[in-house]
Motif scaffolding. Sequence first.
Motif, PDB file in Angstrom:
ATOM      1  N   TYR A  55      30.185 104.736-104.405  1.00 59.40           N
ATOM      2  CA  TYR A  55      28.767 104.557-104.081  1.00 59.40           C
ATOM      3  C   TYR A  55      28.300 105.759-103.260  1.00 59.40           C
ATOM      4  O   TYR A  55      28.867 106.039-102.204  1.00 59.40           O
ATOM      5  N   THR A  56      27.293 106.466-103.757  1.00 56.47           N
ATOM      6  CA  THR A  56      26.859 107.677-103.052  1.00 56.47           C
ATOM      7  C   THR A  56      25.407 107.564-102.597  1.00 56.47           C
ATOM      8  O   THR A  56      24.589 106.922-103.240  1.00 56.47           O
ATOM      9  N   ALA A  57      25.115 108.190-101.465  1.00 50.53           N
ATOM     10  CA  ALA A  57      23.742 108.213-100.966  1.00 50.53           C
ATOM     11  C   ALA A  57      23.465 109.566-100.330  1.00 50.53           C
ATOM     12  O   ALA A  57      24.349 110.166 -99.719  1.00 50.53           O
ATOM     13  N   THR A  58      22.248 110.045-100.500  1.00 48.09           N
ATOM     14  CA  THR A  58      21.839 111.275 -99.845  1.00 48.09           C
ATOM     15  C   THR A  58      20.755 110.930 -98.831  1.00 48.09           C
ATOM     16  O   THR A  58      19.889 110.107 -99.115  1.00 48.09           O
ATOM     17  N   ILE A  59      20.827 111.545 -97.670  1.00 47.91           N
ATOM     18  CA  ILE A  59      19.791 111.339 -96.659  1.00 47.91           C
ATOM     19  C   ILE A  59      19.408 112.682 -96.039  1.00 47.91           C
ATOM     20  O   ILE A  59      20.152 113.656 -96.150  1.00 47.91           O
ATOM     21  N   GLU A  60      18.246 112.714 -95.425  1.00 52.50           N
ATOM     22  CA  GLU A  60      17.848 113.892 -94.655  1.00 52.50           C
ATOM     23  C   GLU A  60      17.251 113.415 -93.341  1.00 52.50           C
ATOM     24  O   GLU A  60      16.046 113.491 -93.128  1.00 52.50           O
ATOM     25  N   PRO A  61      18.083 112.898 -92.457  1.00 53.36           N
ATOM     26  CA  PRO A  61      17.543 112.324 -91.216  1.00 53.36           C
ATOM     27  C   PRO A  61      16.984 113.395 -90.285  1.00 53.36           C
ATOM     28  O   PRO A  61      17.405 114.550 -90.346  1.00 53.36           O
ATOM     29  N   ASP A  62      16.048 112.990 -89.456  1.00 52.71           N
ATOM     30  CA  ASP A  62      15.465 113.923 -88.493  1.00 52.71           C
ATOM     31  C   ASP A  62      16.531 114.436 -87.528  1.00 52.71           C
ATOM     32  O   ASP A  62      16.466 115.562 -87.075  1.00 52.71           O
ATOM     33  N   PHE A  63      17.480 113.575 -87.184  1.00 53.55           N
ATOM     34  CA  PHE A  63      18.528 113.968 -86.239  1.00 53.55           C
ATOM     35  C   PHE A  63      19.899 113.763 -86.881  1.00 53.55           C
ATOM     36  O   PHE A  63      20.025 113.096 -87.896  1.00 53.55           O
ATOM     37  N   ARG A  99      25.363  95.792-102.273  1.00 50.22           N
ATOM     38  CA  ARG A  99      26.251  96.959-102.325  1.00 50.22           C
ATOM     39  C   ARG A  99      25.481  98.278-102.321  1.00 50.22           C
ATOM     40  O   ARG A  99      26.014  99.306-101.950  1.00 50.22           O
ATOM     41  N   ARG A 100      24.234  98.246-102.743  1.00 51.51           N
ATOM     42  CA  ARG A 100      23.410  99.453-102.730  1.00 51.51           C
ATOM     43  C   ARG A 100      22.616  99.589-101.432  1.00 51.51           C
ATOM     44  O   ARG A 100      21.764 100.452-101.297  1.00 51.51           O
ATOM     45  N   ASN A 101      22.875  98.690-100.502  1.00 49.02           N
ATOM     46  CA  ASN A 101      22.204  98.686 -99.203  1.00 49.02           C
ATOM     47  C   ASN A 101      20.695  98.443 -99.303  1.00 49.02           C
ATOM     48  O   ASN A 101      19.911  98.951 -98.519  1.00 49.02           O
ATOM     49  N   TYR A 102      20.287  97.652-100.317  1.00 49.84           N
ATOM     50  CA  TYR A 102      18.873  97.301-100.442  1.00 49.84           C
ATOM     51  C   TYR A 102      18.519  96.147 -99.500  1.00 49.84           C
ATOM     52  O   TYR A 102      17.386  96.012 -99.080  1.00 49.84           O
ATOM     53  N   ILE A 103      19.476  95.265 -99.256  1.00 52.38           N
ATOM     54  CA  ILE A 103      19.165  93.998 -98.587  1.00 52.38           C
ATOM     55  C   ILE A 103      20.248  93.601 -97.571  1.00 52.38           C
ATOM     56  O   ILE A 103      21.343  94.143 -97.582  1.00 52.38           O
ATOM     57  N   GLU A 104      19.906  92.636 -96.719  1.00 52.63           N
ATOM     58  CA  GLU A 104      20.864  92.055 -95.777  1.00 52.63           C
ATOM     59  C   GLU A 104      21.527  90.806 -96.347  1.00 52.63           C
ATOM     60  O   GLU A 104      22.500  90.306 -95.785  1.00 52.63           O
TER      61      GLU A 104
END
Lengths: 263, 415
Positions: A143-151, B100-105
């Motif tokens: 499972y992959t995610a990309t983010i660009e957080p301010d900090f 699993r995709r972090n959409y919900i609690e």
Amino acid sequence: MKDLLVYDGSFPGLLTAIFDVYERKLADVSIVREHLYHPDLYATVRTITRDTHKATRVWQGLQKKLATEIIDHFYKSFLSEAHNVEDTLLAFTRYVLGAPPGAERNFAHPAVLEVMQLSKKVHREKHRMEAFVRFQQAADGLYTATIEPDFNVLPLITGHFKDRYADQSWLIYDDKRSYGILYNEKDGQVMEVTAGVTHSATPGEDPDMASIVVHDHEAAYQTLWKTYFQTTSIDVRKNKKLHLRHVPTRYWRYLTEKAMAGP
Amino acid sequence: MWERIQEKLKILADAAKYDVSCSSSGSKRVNTDKGIGNTTESGICHSYTEDGRCVSLLKILLTNYCLYDCAYCVSRRSNDIQRAGFTVNEVVALTLNFYRRNYIEGLFLSSGIFKNPDYTMERLVRVAKTLRTLHRFNGYIHLKTIPGCSEELILEAATYADRLSVNIELPSEQSLRHLAPEKSKDSIIKPMSFLHHRITALADERKVIRHTPTFAPAGQSTQMVVGATPENDLQVMTIADSLYKKFGLRRVYYSGYVPVLADHRLPAPGTPVPMIRENRLYQTDWLLRFYKFSLHEVLNAQNPQLDLDIDPKLSWAFRNLDQFPVDINKADYEMILRVPGIGISSALKIIEARRFKTLNLADLRTLGVAFNRAKHFVYTSDNRPREVVAAVLRQQILQQSKYHTTLTPQMQLFT
């Protein structure tokens, strides 16, 4: 002449610099990150080499003096990467180590106030990222995610995601800072990865995030989520201003339910 | 296959959205043995809808087929709409894949009543059981208790769910009889009271035996539709107050009626949703739960309706001007909490800060007090407010209010 300590930008690096300030009894001194350093003719420049032993001593000194909660503020404000945050943290250290107990709550002191304010901002961003990370499932299950957080909040959210998604391997990549955290469900460990080795689940392949092959089901679940998101809103109660306050547009790019939707 | 699921999701999420609760807070379930999920004490809002409400849970009905004909409900039997139903496995798969995709609690599952209450409740419980036991899911689960179902099923539901709720629906028994003929006050109150007793009994046991089973750790909540029937705010809040006191409810939700159906017993479609009233009711709810007010101070026989223009705390202050100005350096916490413009966190800061120095007006400003409001009600060495004339100040505050135009409907005639 003023002393200018240049360090590598890491947290132990900063603590090493603070150690040197004390050791050399430097009075007029400033600490800067390597990549922000501009040659300064009117300062004595010293390059600080990160030293675990020195860093630990400063860290323990602070821990002895301060409540865990305040130590937390110290670290969080460092992660803000704010301009001159090093000098603020040095001033803070000098003040609390020299003053009687309880001084760290004296909000009238500029360094104390600044540390608290920075920490609060970073904390808010941490909480946002716990909410806004959107994973995509790759063909190999990662499972992959990309983010660009301010900090720089990756170090702060690691624990949350590790506890929650213990039975799936995942990668959260900070595109702004070009590094990520990778959790491997087999050994239960989180490791830091930088561009070039991001997708260690398939060694030898192109590590570029964009090249990861998504799972067959992925598009369908994204569509279902968007459907749910749109359906659950009550049209007669529409309140765009409130919506934008909670979900500022700068986060939309990586939010499945908002990506590609016009503002 | 996906199209069919999408179609059902559309229908069953749409039918569930008028239940306003989406809270995922109040539970501290941990992820055990490398399963999936946990809950956080304060909950997480993963997104916000365009109407500005938090999206924390996958909130759907298992089915919108319903035997009942409650006038205010879109899913009522006599309403000619598309009907659909999920299978247990479909709900489980949706929940897990969204999670699993972090959409919900987690999941908030409710349902229309099909066949009979037990049959329906049994299906809801089966979803929760499958998630917890087969998939080792430790995320948040909120289940609706179907009025009229058996106590065994309620007990079973509570072992899997974090929160259970049964909606009180309307603020009086007459209205309930009138609009929801198949439901009775008794069928709603009974499960609530039953659960409350079990929860308190288990809490007592827990003091002695350490390993008592988890049992609805986030307690119970309920919802009342306001604006569909003629009850006043005093009646609404009297019910809420007694639910908090008698059954230890964690939350009472107030849902401004959204007129979606033409029915001679209800406000016509197109009637504005009473959003300001809803907001004032929530403010009152907060005054009771967090600001140590008692109901009769805010609402009583002389003042049975909340003022829509100003918040209930300010209204109370105007009716009790003899208690002001408050000396910020001497007054106790309870009284500082009652000053308009001072919230819980600023009240606590004031108590902390005044140990180090005598506070003046500037200090209040830095502590984060809503200064323009509070200054009329507090006393410091550099602020001696003139005697407040309620009517004058009220006018002044209304002028300054950023909600000015939305608050006074008359104004809209000129804009």
